[in-house]
Design an enzyme around this catalytic site. Structure first.
Site, PDB file in Angstrom:
ATOM      1  CE  LYS A  52      -3.901  -2.466   1.642  1.00 38.75           C
ATOM      2  NZ  LYS A  52      -4.453  -3.305   2.663  1.00 38.75           N
ATOM      3  CD  GLN A  96      -3.880  -4.948   5.755  1.00 36.56           C
ATOM      4  OE1 GLN A  96      -3.904  -3.894   5.134  1.00 36.56           O
ATOM      5  NE2 GLN A  96      -4.191  -6.102   5.189  1.00 36.56           N
ATOM      6  CG  ASP A 119     -10.362  -0.809   3.783  1.00 34.63           C
ATOM      7  OD1 ASP A 119      -9.866  -1.301   2.759  1.00 34.63           O
ATOM      8  OD2 ASP A 119      -9.799  -0.827   4.897  1.00 34.63           O
TER       9      ASP A 119
HETATM   10  N1  GUN Z   1      -7.136  -7.368   4.871  1.00 37.57           N
HETATM   11  C1  GUN Z   1      -7.316  -8.104   3.755  1.00 37.57           C
HETATM   12  N2  GUN Z   1      -7.915  -7.365   2.791  1.00 37.57           N
HETATM   13  C2  GUN Z   1      -8.106  -6.129   3.323  1.00 37.57           C
HETATM   14  C3  GUN Z   1      -8.669  -4.927   2.826  1.00 37.57           C
HETATM   15  O1  GUN Z   1      -9.138  -4.833   1.683  1.00 37.57           O
HETATM   16  N3  GUN Z   1      -8.678  -3.879   3.675  1.00 37.57           N
HETATM   17  C4  GUN Z   1      -8.199  -3.952   4.946  1.00 37.57           C
HETATM   18  N4  GUN Z   1      -8.268  -2.866   5.714  1.00 37.57           N
HETATM   19  N5  GUN Z   1      -7.670  -5.064   5.441  1.00 37.57           N
HETATM   20  C5  GUN Z   1      -7.624  -6.136   4.633  1.00 37.57           C
END
Ligand code: GUN
Length: 281
Positions: A52, A96, A119
């Site tokens: 990210k 996350q 998200d």
């Molecule tokens: N963990 C796995 N996929 C995601 C996602 O799309 N967003 C977040 N915040 N955590 C994740």
């Protein structure tokens, strides 16, 4: 022989568009900032977070890394979110998932200001999606929709089957397809006659998380096959939920794993962060 839906190439294109948008905002004096919060030391989550930050750099987005230890309390985590909500320089907040044991994921998601919820997990944003007016769309389903648009795959009036009803993928995927006028069947672990239902579908989205469980018996000739799975096979190699070798010859379009949906999910996060920045001008 199916046409391969190339997530690597399309994600590059999406990220380039985001970069242009971010630069235009910057020319008006608006920087774009994303806060990424990682609790604990899960190695897989650490890799996702690293990606990210890399994507942000590529798009001209300023990312901020917040690492909290495994024994972080709910109050401490909520305190950080409150601080980031109040910080007017921060456009997007991503916590996350999964969180370490003992932390309440739902409470954390609800605490993030809906305008900063890149998200699109907050109930308010889920509500907007469900009435067909998404502000942010969850990254994986939004990335899948991007394939349909890029490759000019018709959705309206088609029969679409989504397998897996998670809040992150299956449910929003079904809603986005329905908004585009597909007739959608949302299947899950209790669905009976799954193969038969899938064989009636023009579009099948597999989001189950089990290596190569969908072979050619699940698809009709010419189906569009979207594989959201990211698994390891018995030899430890990355693979999807779909048995690619078996299904590719009968599909019209198919996503590979890796290089399909995964890169698109990453690109859509950048797009949502750019959108959040536009909201904060
Ligand atoms: N963990 C796995 N996929 C995601 C996602 O799309 N967003 C977040 N915040 N955590 C994740």
């Amino acid at each position: 022989m199916a046409e391969i839906l190339d997530g690597k190439a399309l994600s590059k294109k999406v990220k380039a568009q985001v970069k242009t948008g971010v630069e235009e905002l910057l020319a008006k004096g608006k920087e774009t900032h994303l806060a990424v919060v990682l609790v604990g030391d899960d190695p897989a989550s650490a890799i996702y977070v690293k990606h990210k930050h890399k994507d942000c750099k590529e798009c001209g987005i300023i990312s901020h890394d917040f690492r909290l230890s495994n024994d972080t309390s709910q109050e401490e985590l909520l305190g950080l979110i409150d601080k980031l909500n109040a910080d007017t320089s921060i456009d997007g907040i991503l916590v996350q998932l999964p969180l370490s044991k003992g932390l309440d994921e739902h409470q954390v998601i609800e605490r993030i200001h809906a305008d900063k919820d890149v998200d699109a997990f907050h109930p308010f944003n889920i509500g907007l999606l469900s009435i067909g007016m998404p502000r942010f769309a969850p990254c994986t389903p939004a990335g899948v929709m991007e394939f349909f648009e890029e490759y000019k795959i018709d959705i309206a009036s088609k029969n679409a089957v989504v397998i897996g009803r998670s809040n992150i993928v299956g449910k929003p995927m079904a809603q986005l397809l329905s908004t585009k006028d597909a007739t959608v069947t949302l299947c899950h672990s209790h669905t009976q006659n799954l193969a038969e239902i899938c064989r009636g579908a023009d579009i099948v989205v597999c989001a189950v998380g089990k290596p190569k469980i969908f072979g050619k018996d699940y698809f009709k000739e010419g189906a569009v096959v979207i594989d959201v799975g990211m698994n390891r096979d018995s030899e430890g190699k990355l693979c999807g939920d779909v048995d690619f070798e078996e299904v590719e010859p009968i599909a019209s379009y198919i996503t590979p794993v890796p290089g399909g949906v995964g890169p698109m999910t990453r690109a859509e996060l950048m797009k949502n962060t750019f959108r959040a920045s536009e909201l904060h001008i």
